[in-house]
Design a protein around this motif. Structure first.
Motif, PDB file in Angstrom:
ATOM      1  N   MET A 161      79.449 104.582  65.859  1.00 11.65           N
ATOM      2  CA  MET A 161      78.342 103.810  65.953  1.00 11.65           C
ATOM      3  C   MET A 161      78.387 102.467  65.964  1.00 11.65           C
ATOM      4  SD  MET A 161      75.346 105.461  65.039  1.00 11.65           S
ATOM      5  CE  MET A 161      75.629 107.260  65.458  1.00 11.65           C
ATOM      6  N   ARG A 162      77.387 101.778  66.910  1.00 11.05           N
ATOM      7  CA  ARG A 162      77.635 100.349  67.403  1.00 11.05           C
ATOM      8  C   ARG A 162      76.583  99.522  66.764  1.00 11.05           C
ATOM      9  NH1 ARG A 162      74.981  97.912  72.522  1.00 11.05           N
ATOM     10  NH2 ARG A 162      74.011  99.775  72.407  1.00 11.05           N
ATOM     11  N   ILE A 163      76.839  98.432  66.408  1.00 14.39           N
ATOM     12  CA  ILE A 163      75.907  97.298  65.949  1.00 14.39           C
ATOM     13  C   ILE A 163      75.658  96.377  66.875  1.00 14.39           C
ATOM     14  CG2 ILE A 163      75.435  95.835  64.082  1.00 14.39           C
ATOM     15  CD1 ILE A 163      77.217  97.552  62.182  1.00 14.39           C
ATOM     16  N   PHE A 164      74.426  95.812  67.554  1.00 16.12           N
ATOM     17  CA  PHE A 164      74.194  94.961  68.362  1.00 16.12           C
ATOM     18  C   PHE A 164      73.181  93.922  68.079  1.00 16.12           C
ATOM     19  CE2 PHE A 164      72.075  98.825  69.060  1.00 16.12           C
ATOM     20  CZ  PHE A 164      70.663  98.485  69.114  1.00 16.12           C
ATOM     21  N   GLY A 165      73.161  93.768  66.925  1.00 19.01           N
ATOM     22  CA  GLY A 165      72.177  92.455  66.443  1.00 19.01           C
ATOM     23  C   GLY A 165      71.961  92.621  65.028  1.00 19.01           C
ATOM     24  N   VAL A 166      70.978  91.602  64.505  1.00 16.97           N
ATOM     25  CA  VAL A 166      70.792  91.506  63.185  1.00 16.97           C
ATOM     26  C   VAL A 166      69.594  91.923  62.460  1.00 16.97           C
ATOM     27  CG1 VAL A 166      72.174  89.448  63.241  1.00 16.97           C
ATOM     28  CG2 VAL A 166      69.682  89.309  63.609  1.00 16.97           C
ATOM     29  N   ASP A 224      68.749  97.161  64.787  1.00 17.16           N
ATOM     30  CA  ASP A 224      69.759  96.664  65.942  1.00 17.16           C
ATOM     31  C   ASP A 224      71.027  97.500  65.796  1.00 17.16           C
ATOM     32  OD1 ASP A 224      68.018  95.112  67.024  1.00 17.16           O
ATOM     33  OD2 ASP A 224      68.710  93.468  66.286  1.00 17.16           O
ATOM     34  N   ASN A 225      70.974  98.662  65.511  1.00 14.57           N
ATOM     35  CA  ASN A 225      72.202  99.797  65.536  1.00 14.57           C
ATOM     36  C   ASN A 225      71.938 101.011  66.106  1.00 14.57           C
ATOM     37  OD1 ASN A 225      71.985 101.796  63.158  1.00 14.57           O
ATOM     38  ND2 ASN A 225      70.999 100.079  62.180  1.00 14.57           N
ATOM     39  N   ASP A 226      72.887 101.836  66.650  1.00 16.69           N
ATOM     40  CA  ASP A 226      72.761 103.024  67.320  1.00 16.69           C
ATOM     41  C   ASP A 226      71.813 103.975  66.292  1.00 16.69           C
ATOM     42  OD1 ASP A 226      73.797 102.229  69.770  1.00 16.69           O
ATOM     43  OD2 ASP A 226      75.701 102.988  69.236  1.00 16.69           O
TER      44      ASP A 226
END
Length: 119
Positions: A1-6, A10-12
């Motif tokens: 799983m990717r986190i891409f923000g706050v 903002d995660n997959d």
């Protein structure tokens, strides 16, 4: 799983969870739409569901524009207006104008969202 923000989404895993709630609001509006087509009762819940949908649309405009169908919003507006015309004399006069004005404002804002796709 990717986190891409706050932000919460903002995660997959959470990225499209808001779509579930947008779809739920649309489903509830559709139920209200069907009920308003034939009722002569002077009350409704459609505007509450539209307001909830608008709260979600303001926060998640991309998914709202993908999920809201403009042909449906036009039908909802027509159904509401037909119901209002049929039942307005049963609504207390001191609230009648405000309810209609509120509905017009909600439908105007809702008209800014959605697409013309029929899939």
């Amino acid at each position: 799983m990717r986190i891409f923000g706050v932000k919460a989404e903002d995660n997959d895993a959470a990225e499209i969870e808001n779509a579930r709630y947008i779809n739920l609001a649309i489903e509830e509006i559709n139920k209200s739409n069907e009920w308003l087509k034939s009722t002569d009762k002077p009350y409704q819940v459609m505007l509450t569901h539209i307001e909830i949908l608008l709260i979600l649309a303001r926060r998640f405009p991309v998914n709202a524009n993908l999920l809201i169908k403009q042909y449906q919003t036009k039908e909802w507006n027509e159904t509401f207006n037909e119901w209002f015309n049929r039942c307005e004399r049963k609504i207390p006069s001191k609230f009648r104008g405000g309810i209609k004005e509120n509905a017009d404002e909600l439908f105007d804002e809702l008209g800014k969202y959605g697409n013309n796709l029929r899939y």
